[in-house]
Design an enzyme around this catalytic site. Sequence first.
Site, PDB file in Angstrom:
ATOM      1  N   ASN A   7       1.049  -1.459   0.149  1.00 33.31           N
ATOM      2  CA  ASN A   7       0.056  -0.094   0.107  1.00 33.31           C
ATOM      3  C   ASN A   7       1.137   1.186   0.125  1.00 33.31           C
ATOM      4  O   ASN A   7       1.573   1.553   1.111  1.00 33.31           O
ATOM      5  CB  ASN A   7      -0.816   0.050   1.152  1.00 33.31           C
ATOM      6  CG  ASN A   7      -1.781   1.119   1.407  1.00 33.31           C
ATOM      7  OD1 ASN A   7      -1.679   2.162   0.561  1.00 33.31           O
ATOM      8  ND2 ASN A   7      -2.687   1.201   2.182  1.00 33.31           N
ATOM      9  N   HIS A 180     -12.763   3.228   0.248  1.00 37.45           N
ATOM     10  CA  HIS A 180     -12.637   2.441   1.081  1.00 37.45           C
ATOM     11  C   HIS A 180     -13.255   1.006   0.565  1.00 37.45           C
ATOM     12  O   HIS A 180     -13.785   0.248   1.448  1.00 37.45           O
ATOM     13  CB  HIS A 180     -13.562   2.823   2.467  1.00 37.45           C
ATOM     14  CG  HIS A 180     -12.541   4.032   3.111  1.00 37.45           C
ATOM     15  ND1 HIS A 180     -13.471   5.040   3.589  1.00 37.45           N
ATOM     16  CD2 HIS A 180     -11.426   4.039   3.706  1.00 37.45           C
ATOM     17  CE1 HIS A 180     -12.561   5.936   4.347  1.00 37.45           C
ATOM     18  NE2 HIS A 180     -11.530   5.311   4.139  1.00 37.45           N
ATOM     19  N   ARG A 241     -11.132  16.456   7.707  1.00 35.93           N
ATOM     20  CA  ARG A 241     -11.941  16.444   6.340  1.00 35.93           C
ATOM     21  C   ARG A 241     -13.381  17.015   6.726  1.00 35.93           C
ATOM     22  O   ARG A 241     -13.946  16.232   7.715  1.00 35.93           O
ATOM     23  CB  ARG A 241     -11.842  15.515   5.455  1.00 35.93           C
ATOM     24  CG  ARG A 241     -10.651  15.346   4.801  1.00 35.93           C
ATOM     25  CD  ARG A 241     -10.816  14.080   3.685  1.00 35.93           C
ATOM     26  NE  ARG A 241      -9.772  13.033   4.308  1.00 35.93           N
ATOM     27  CZ  ARG A 241      -9.673  11.802   4.007  1.00 35.93           C
ATOM     28  NH1 ARG A 241     -10.528  11.295   3.107  1.00 35.93           N
ATOM     29  NH2 ARG A 241      -8.726  11.034   4.352  1.00 35.93           N
TER      30      ARG A 241
END
Length: 398
Positions: A7, A180, A241
């Site tokens: 990742n 996600h 956010r």
Amino acid sequence: MKTLVINCGSSSLKYQLIDMTDESVLADGIAEMIAIEGSRLKHKPEGGDKIIIEEPMPDHQKAIEMVIAALTSDDYGVIKDMSEIQAVGHRVVHGGEKFKSSVLINDEVIQAIEDCADLAPLHNPANLIGINACKELLPNVPMVAVFDTAFHQSMPQKAYLYGLPFEYYNKYGVRRYGFHGTSHRYVSARTAEILGKPVEELKIVVCHLGNGASCCAVDGGKSVDTSMGLTPLEGLIMGTRSGDIDPAIIQFIMDKEGISIDEMMNVLNKKSGVLGVSEISSDFRAIEDGVAEGDKDAQRANDVCNYRVAKYAGAYAAAMNGLDAIVFTAGLGENNPLVRQEICEYLEFLGLKVDKEANKFRSKERVFSTADSKVAALCVPTNEELMIARDTKEIVKL
Ligand code: AMP
């Protein structure tokens, strides 16, 4: 079959080596501060101590070299040599409309990931660097790309279109993509296993509540709606956010504060959310502590965040015309009983009843609704790496 899961971020690279014969993690770790002063590799062999190797990593290729050296080390390695790595699975953030599932990586796929880069300018280029570095170092090892967006490609048009001129969708691909996806896919499938029912028969809302957060409506095993949009800024209130706001606020604040659009976007991405609302921290542990101490700033952030999740869950129950289970995952969803409890309380009108004692736990797979609850409430720790390794195994067919 041993599968390396990668990742890759712009300055970090997380990895896991998984033995797919029994899905056990042999080692995991993270290369941090790549191309920045102070770069280091944190490596943990299964059952052993974490090792920190501080060494300059000018680029991702050097980082992957160090990962392979750690995995094959005589002292803290878990394999004899790199020929034991039979496949590599890469997390890729944006697959646009092109990728509806995971794929074997070839030159055409690399080009298509590059083509999606303007939709995820911070993520896709970093993911590609990881892919290209592995290609150099492990040239004969098959690699698979697993996209965060792919699971949501099953959304119907009514869920993914914005109320904007249709030409922007046609010309630029402006639509909801969602993120996600690998987590939502893993958690919804695992929920069906735990409940002992076919996923095809279940209507599930997955609440992935971490630093980044999103809800997903999973009907019959397919994503039918999700809260993140064209970018991961939309939807829930996250660590830093904002999630959903009235779009007109952007110009209003820019005029009042005399700031540029770049500065405004920085506010929305980095200074809003839990951090902005609480004026305490982006880390929900500080909010949890503050609520326990009666701090009103922490309470405000807690209330605003939980209310937003509950609104999405309620909306998705309507979108699916029913709800069998609500599931919590990721750092906050797995570890914060109060957040789970408060969100579930908003859904009592659907017949959801929480067993308060059963909900007192952190990071476990568990059903915490009462036996007579009409909607099951669960916690399922997410495992995106395992999902990536499973997809890789299936596609590589070793
Ligand atoms: P993630 O992005 O999935 O790592 O989740 C990060 C969020 O989860 C942060 O807001 C943390 O405060 C919260 N979190 C992570 N671990 C814990 C824990 N052990 N206890 C409480 N909250 C946690």
